[in-house]
Design an enzyme around this catalytic site. Sequence first.
Site, PDB file in Angstrom:
ATOM      1  N   GLY A  14      35.791 -30.500  46.173  1.00  0.00           N
ATOM      2  CA  GLY A  14      36.116 -29.136  45.743  1.00  0.00           C
ATOM      3  C   GLY A  14      37.359 -29.141  44.895  1.00  0.00           C
ATOM      4  N   TYR A  32      37.454 -33.908  48.327  1.00  0.00           N
ATOM      5  CA  TYR A  32      38.312 -32.938  49.025  1.00  0.00           C
ATOM      6  C   TYR A  32      38.020 -32.966  50.531  1.00  0.00           C
ATOM      7  CZ  TYR A  32      41.078 -28.701  49.724  1.00  0.00           C
ATOM      8  OH  TYR A  32      42.032 -27.811  50.129  1.00  0.00           O
ATOM      9  N   HIS A  73      32.592 -39.920  44.636  1.00  0.00           N
ATOM     10  CA  HIS A  73      31.361 -39.129  44.818  1.00  0.00           C
ATOM     11  C   HIS A  73      30.131 -40.041  44.904  1.00  0.00           C
ATOM     12  CE1 HIS A  73      33.101 -35.129  44.238  1.00  0.00           C
ATOM     13  NE2 HIS A  73      33.999 -35.780  43.514  1.00  0.00           N
ATOM     14  N   SER A  97       4.807 -18.991  35.359  1.00  0.00           N
ATOM     15  CA  SER A  97       5.196 -19.499  34.035  1.00  0.00           C
ATOM     16  C   SER A  97       4.294 -20.654  33.600  1.00  0.00           C
ATOM     17  CB  SER A  97       6.639 -19.992  34.082  1.00  0.00           C
ATOM     18  OG  SER A  97       6.697 -21.219  34.799  1.00  0.00           O
ATOM     19  N   GLY A  98       3.545 -21.217  34.556  1.00  0.00           N
ATOM     20  CA  GLY A  98       2.719 -22.377  34.219  1.00  0.00           C
ATOM     21  C   GLY A  98       3.469 -23.682  34.408  1.00  0.00           C
ATOM     22  N   VAL A 102       5.765 -26.464  36.594  1.00  0.00           N
ATOM     23  CA  VAL A 102       5.398 -27.067  37.871  1.00  0.00           C
ATOM     24  C   VAL A 102       5.821 -26.199  39.065  1.00  0.00           C
ATOM     25  CG1 VAL A 102       7.411 -28.594  37.766  1.00  0.00           C
ATOM     26  CG2 VAL A 102       5.591 -29.142  39.322  1.00  0.00           C
ATOM     27  N   ASP A 103       6.964 -25.523  38.958  1.00  0.00           N
ATOM     28  CA  ASP A 103       7.466 -24.788  40.124  1.00  0.00           C
ATOM     29  C   ASP A 103       6.572 -23.600  40.484  1.00  0.00           C
ATOM     30  OD1 ASP A 103       9.495 -26.575  39.591  1.00  0.00           O
ATOM     31  OD2 ASP A 103      10.705 -25.088  38.530  1.00  0.00           O
ATOM     32  N   SER A 104       6.285 -22.752  39.479  1.00  0.00           N
ATOM     33  CA  SER A 104       5.451 -21.590  39.823  1.00  0.00           C
ATOM     34  C   SER A 104       4.019 -22.036  40.096  1.00  0.00           C
ATOM     35  CB  SER A 104       5.513 -20.504  38.749  1.00  0.00           C
ATOM     36  OG  SER A 104       5.032 -20.966  37.529  1.00  0.00           O
ATOM     37  N   LYS A 121      13.301 -30.029  42.587  1.00  0.00           N
ATOM     38  CA  LYS A 121      12.143 -30.158  41.716  1.00  0.00           C
ATOM     39  C   LYS A 121      11.245 -31.350  42.087  1.00  0.00           C
ATOM     40  CE  LYS A 121      11.016 -29.126  37.101  1.00  0.00           C
ATOM     41  NZ  LYS A 121      11.230 -27.689  37.155  1.00  0.00           N
TER      42      LYS A 121
END
Length: 518
Positions: free
Chosen positions: A58, A84, A169, A222-223, A225-227, A374
């Site tokens: 952070g 942090y 990290h 939307s066409g 992959v997610d929708s 995703k």
Amino acid sequence: MQSTTRKIWIVDFGSQYTQLITRKSRELGFSSEIVTLESVKESFSQGKKPECLVLSGGPDSLSTDKTDYSFLFEQDLPILGICYGHQIMASHFGGVVAPGTIAEYGKSQIQLTGGHTMGPIPKEFQVWMSHFDHVTKVPQNFKTIMQSDNGLIAGMVDEGSRLMGLQFHPEVEHSTCGKEILCYFYEEVAALKRDWSSTEMLKETSAIVKEVGDAKVLCAFSGGVDSLVAATIADKVIGKNVYCFFVDNGLLRPQDYGHIEILKKETPLNIEIIDAKDNFLGKLKGVSDPEEKRKIIGHTFIEVFEEKVHQFEREHGIHFEYLLQGTLYPDVIESISPHKKGGKSVTIKSHHNVGGLPERMKLKLLEPLRYLFKDEGRKIGEELGLKHEWVYRHPFPGPGIGIRVLGALDNSSIEKVGHSDQILFEELHKAEIYESIAQAFTVLLPVKTVGVKGDGRAYEEVICLRMVSTTDFMTATWTELSHDFLSRVSGRITNEVKGITRVVYDITSKPPGTIEWE
Ligand code: XMP
């Protein structure tokens, strides 16, 4: 935002990389989610706790941050502190954290110290650092296990109490052994068992959909992959009660129109196409500011969607109760203003996918993928039997070509980007490298340059090729491609796309660049 059923809670102290910790943990097979400090406090007070905590990095400094973090350490949980979080851990147990005289940003070399070994991790490796303060003395019971090449303490562990701190990290791709280090902590220090798989994800997402019962569900489709995955899960669970609406905003590429037609024909989904090209393009006329363009596209989408859906409801005598969206975990986290949420990371862009619509249309939100990344959605898509090329299609942002024509848009600039993209995609497929690239597209730059076409002088625009490699879209590197490939694409674009004399290739990684130019 909290499901409280996950094994690992990642406490967000405002790092830009917090969600990467979650992603990497899940890739390793451990269920995890991001939580706020406040929600952890509340859960602990109700007797709810995870099996393990990770404290993120952070922007704060312990020299000014006087928050009492002791409640985090009172539950006898295994804890990993990153950057942090590492400093908070060291300070809580009596170590010393000093304001840095040397800031460490970027790549750094790390050595394991004191004869310490960590499974498959080599004695020396590269990591990503981003800090100013650092731990100068580890607390009693902790031992220093790593140091950076400029002599700073980079890692500490108290194995008996299952506590580990890392100044760097491990979640960032640039940390070469990052995943192995996280795995070492989860398996060797925290003794956790893996519990996360695509079958588990499908079960969980289907259970979210099942909760709607017999209600009618509207999908903002939307066409992508997610929708597509969200709608397919819903179709499997509640069948005919799901209606998909696709808004044609005029900012699509020729290939997107073709894709929607294929999905209409080849899937059982009920897809309605709303033609709103003129509406969007009319409102965007003369607007050049990126945030303003994004906002107009977002608002217009809501207006159009609302009007057409109400019309559909009247005509078909039905009433939608839920809005199904393919919203993913990163969208949920990135779109929420930090100041409204009390979180600390800054908003880089306003994504238009989430927000506005459900409140306005009085719809309850159905987001079966909202806890997933995703690649997790893709895994479910394959498990559901969707075609490989649909599931591995590159992402295309909601605002589409609207944010790939820099500055104000018109039909000719949209055509230039659409045509250039078509050429780029044809060549990517021909060279069989489409899937090895995470996202590829072209951007029309708002500059004109002098060139020669035929025997004449040309004073025309510039297309920039952008191709990135990433698995998380939070960080990305520009993709190295053969000169032969780049020169073929450049040759075709300058020859075939009217008004383009010059093609350049973007060699900026994220950070500091973002993937899209606007
Ligand atoms: P940036 O430019 O933020 O992009 O590095 C990261 C990923 O997000 C996509 N993107 C969007 N997707 N609506 C979307 O659906 C948006 O408003 C939006 N803005 C960026 C971008 O294409 C990349 O995959």
